[in-house]
Design a protein around this motif. Sequence first.
Motif, PDB file in Angstrom:
ATOM      1  N   GLN A  62      20.078   1.144 113.320  1.00  0.00           N
ATOM      2  CA  GLN A  62      20.679   2.477 113.127  1.00  0.00           C
ATOM      3  C   GLN A  62      21.543   2.846 114.332  1.00  0.00           C
ATOM      4  OE1 GLN A  62      20.147   5.225 110.471  1.00  0.00           O
ATOM      5  NE2 GLN A  62      21.985   5.573 111.652  1.00  0.00           N
ATOM      6  N   GLY A  63      21.034   2.528 115.533  1.00  0.00           N
ATOM      7  CA  GLY A  63      21.756   2.845 116.766  1.00  0.00           C
ATOM      8  C   GLY A  63      23.096   2.129 116.810  1.00  0.00           C
ATOM      9  N   LEU A  64      23.112   0.852 116.397  1.00  0.00           N
ATOM     10  CA  LEU A  64      24.366   0.093 116.430  1.00  0.00           C
ATOM     11  C   LEU A  64      25.391   0.728 115.480  1.00  0.00           C
ATOM     12  CD1 LEU A  64      23.004  -3.563 116.563  1.00  0.00           C
ATOM     13  CD2 LEU A  64      24.224  -2.322 118.364  1.00  0.00           C
ATOM     14  N   LYS A  65      24.908   1.191 114.316  1.00  0.00           N
ATOM     15  CA  LYS A  65      25.826   1.850 113.355  1.00  0.00           C
ATOM     16  C   LYS A  65      26.395   3.128 113.967  1.00  0.00           C
ATOM     17  CE  LYS A  65      23.543   1.018 109.031  1.00  0.00           C
ATOM     18  NZ  LYS A  65      22.747   1.806 108.088  1.00  0.00           N
ATOM     19  N   TRP A  66      25.484   3.907 114.575  1.00  0.00           N
ATOM     20  CA  TRP A  66      25.907   5.192 115.133  1.00  0.00           C
ATOM     21  C   TRP A  66      26.904   5.031 116.274  1.00  0.00           C
ATOM     22  CZ3 TRP A  66      20.348   7.574 114.992  1.00  0.00           C
ATOM     23  CH2 TRP A  66      20.241   8.422 113.885  1.00  0.00           C
ATOM     24  N   MET A  67      26.795   3.893 116.971  1.00  0.00           N
ATOM     25  CA  MET A  67      27.637   3.721 118.167  1.00  0.00           C
ATOM     26  C   MET A  67      29.125   3.790 117.858  1.00  0.00           C
ATOM     27  SD  MET A  67      25.693   0.956 120.448  1.00  0.00           S
ATOM     28  CE  MET A  67      27.048   0.649 121.550  1.00  0.00           C
ATOM     29  N   LEU A  68      29.479   3.532 116.601  1.00  0.00           N
ATOM     30  CA  LEU A  68      30.901   3.527 116.242  1.00  0.00           C
ATOM     31  C   LEU A  68      31.440   4.942 116.035  1.00  0.00           C
ATOM     32  CD1 LEU A  68      30.672   0.540 113.745  1.00  0.00           C
ATOM     33  CD2 LEU A  68      31.483   0.499 116.120  1.00  0.00           C
ATOM     34  N   ASN A  69      30.545   5.917 115.988  1.00  0.00           N
ATOM     35  CA  ASN A  69      30.971   7.283 115.701  1.00  0.00           C
ATOM     36  C   ASN A  69      30.783   8.166 116.942  1.00  0.00           C
ATOM     37  OD1 ASN A  69      31.205   9.923 114.920  1.00  0.00           O
ATOM     38  ND2 ASN A  69      29.716   9.814 113.256  1.00  0.00           N
ATOM     39  N   PRO A  70      31.894   8.685 117.513  1.00  0.00           N
ATOM     40  CA  PRO A  70      31.771   9.453 118.768  1.00  0.00           C
ATOM     41  C   PRO A  70      31.005  10.770 118.618  1.00  0.00           C
ATOM     42  CG  PRO A  70      34.023   9.577 117.917  1.00  0.00           C
ATOM     43  CD  PRO A  70      33.286   8.592 117.046  1.00  0.00           C
ATOM     44  N   LYS A  71      30.772  11.219 117.344  1.00  0.00           N
ATOM     45  CA  LYS A  71      30.030  12.482 117.176  1.00  0.00           C
ATOM     46  C   LYS A  71      28.575  12.223 116.764  1.00  0.00           C
ATOM     47  CE  LYS A  71      34.037  15.274 115.938  1.00  0.00           C
ATOM     48  NZ  LYS A  71      34.724  15.966 114.842  1.00  0.00           N
ATOM     49  N   SER A  72      28.172  10.958 116.734  1.00  0.00           N
ATOM     50  CA  SER A  72      26.839  10.631 116.211  1.00  0.00           C
ATOM     51  C   SER A  72      25.760  11.030 117.215  1.00  0.00           C
ATOM     52  CB  SER A  72      26.753   9.137 115.928  1.00  0.00           C
ATOM     53  OG  SER A  72      26.683   8.451 117.164  1.00  0.00           O
ATOM     54  N   PRO A  73      24.501  11.097 116.735  1.00  0.00           N
ATOM     55  CA  PRO A  73      23.430  11.557 117.630  1.00  0.00           C
ATOM     56  C   PRO A  73      22.918  10.514 118.606  1.00  0.00           C
ATOM     57  CG  PRO A  73      22.601  11.287 115.383  1.00  0.00           C
ATOM     58  CD  PRO A  73      24.063  10.996 115.337  1.00  0.00           C
ATOM     59  N   PHE A  74      23.382   9.264 118.525  1.00  0.00           N
ATOM     60  CA  PHE A  74      22.811   8.223 119.374  1.00  0.00           C
ATOM     61  C   PHE A  74      23.923   7.331 119.884  1.00  0.00           C
ATOM     62  CE2 PHE A  74      20.492   4.176 120.049  1.00  0.00           C
ATOM     63  CZ  PHE A  74      19.456   4.639 120.834  1.00  0.00           C
ATOM     64  N   TYR A  75      23.865   7.000 121.167  1.00  0.00           N
ATOM     65  CA  TYR A  75      24.912   6.149 121.724  1.00  0.00           C
ATOM     66  C   TYR A  75      24.360   5.392 122.913  1.00  0.00           C
ATOM     67  CZ  TYR A  75      29.177   4.790 124.151  1.00  0.00           C
ATOM     68  OH  TYR A  75      30.152   4.071 124.774  1.00  0.00           O
ATOM     69  N   ILE A  76      24.616   4.094 122.949  1.00  0.00           N
ATOM     70  CA  ILE A  76      24.274   3.317 124.150  1.00  0.00           C
ATOM     71  C   ILE A  76      25.572   2.773 124.713  1.00  0.00           C
ATOM     72  CG2 ILE A  76      23.045   1.337 125.102  1.00  0.00           C
ATOM     73  CD1 ILE A  76      20.942   1.596 123.064  1.00  0.00           C
TER      74      ILE A  76
END
Length: 415
Positions: A62-76
């Motif tokens: 899920q985190g890897l998917k979110w990383m592509l979106n600058p407004k997402s709740p999770f980013y590494i």
Amino acid sequence: MEVIIIGGGIIGLSSAFYLQQAGYTVTVIDRTDLSDGCSYGNAGYICPSHFVPLATPGIVRQGLKWMLNPKSPFYIKPSLSSSMISWGLQFMKSATKEHVERSAVPLRDIALLSKQLYEEWAQVPGLDFSYDPQGMLELYNTPENEHHAADTVRDAAALGIKASLIDKATLQQMEPDTEIRALGAVYFPGDAQLYPNQLMRSLQLYLKRNGVLFRGKEEVTGFVTEGNKVKGVKTLGGVYAADHVVVAAGVWSRELARELQLRIPMVGGRGYSVTLENAPYKVRRSVILSEARVAISPMNGNKIRFGGTMEITGLNAPPRMQRVQGILESVKRYFPAYDVPLPPADQVWYGYRPCSADGLPHIGNMERYPNVTVATGHSMLGISLGAATGKLVGELVAGTPTSMNISPFKVERFS
Ligand SMILES: Cc1cc2nc3c(=O)[nH]c(=O)nc-3n(C[C@H](O)[C@H](O)[C@H](O)COP(=O)(O)OP(=O)(O)OC[C@H]3O[C@@H](n4cnc5c(N)ncnc54)[C@H](O)[C@@H]3O)c2cc1C
């Protein structure tokens, strides 16, 4: 007996509370002026409902998917730093079903102990923190999360934590002040809310009145050791002798532990919040927006705080306002009347959650230096588990039996 506590966040202050009560001479050293930091602008949830650690199966994907979106709740932030790599490897290793199952009972026990202690604190004259045992609503908006909500209710029941699934109509009856767009919610009646800024200010005043010494704007840089004893701490201003040292420096405990040859893989999970004073928007209980990982906290009568995002990045990286925008846009998707414009950067708070590699805190006396107690790594739960951690620290310093089994929180578990 002289105890030095490094760090004046919730874990340090709560430890000071119990140590002072037990008759120790206590000094809290903090490199800031103790007016801000992770223990202030957070969502203020006291949440036995959170018996699932951060490291769960599926979080990495899920985190890897979110990383592509600058407004997402999770980013590494991809990084080649050895501390980040070491944390990442341990985190992935810990993100298993077995780990989640093993962690539920210790997380429940420390959260329930903490809640009981906050209830005691709420009765202490001079300690004011707007404690409100109102329960919490976790809203969901997708069929997938509806299933997940049903599983959560079942798992909570198995642990003896009250939780119920409520439909859209009941949700709207419970929160009648505004339209809510959600399929339903899980209601956790045993959760509570406090106002963290007030808690931190009030604790400082209370502790000062009761003889605890504070040394603000003083950074601990190392330790004086002799054999298997720490005899004092070094700061830029000098050396302070101590019979016992408590390391409660949040995410920065990693570097201090390293000075003592202790390895604690930990990263800062940055989160943001926006607080409205005299808000026109009202919710009666704390609310979590499941899909968006956003928290909405009613505080101290007329305030409302919107918080979220888990950004694993360097501790000096500039704030990313797109993530704050993401939080406010998510709020509007569930609460269409909530039109909260993006405030200027200086009105946005952010702090670094001390994220351990398995989502459990590190609490205990060091094997190498038994007169050092470590209390850190509380990730998303430092406020919720804060009062109990302070009590456990008091017991560890005194060498008396602890109020609960703390072996899952072993300080050396990654060494
Ligand atoms: C957006 C957001 C929402 C959150 N919501 C919740 C919630 O609802 N419920 C909950 O339970 N938790 C929540 N949290 C998490 C919670 O805020 C943290 O877990 C908690 O504040 C950590 O407390 P701490 O005392 O360990 O660390 P900190 O509060 O970071 O305190 C550590 C202190 O140590 C000092 N320090 C560091 N290094 C040194 C040094 N070398 N010398 C001297 N001093 C030093 C620092 O200056 C700091 O004051 C949230 C966090 C965020 C970001």
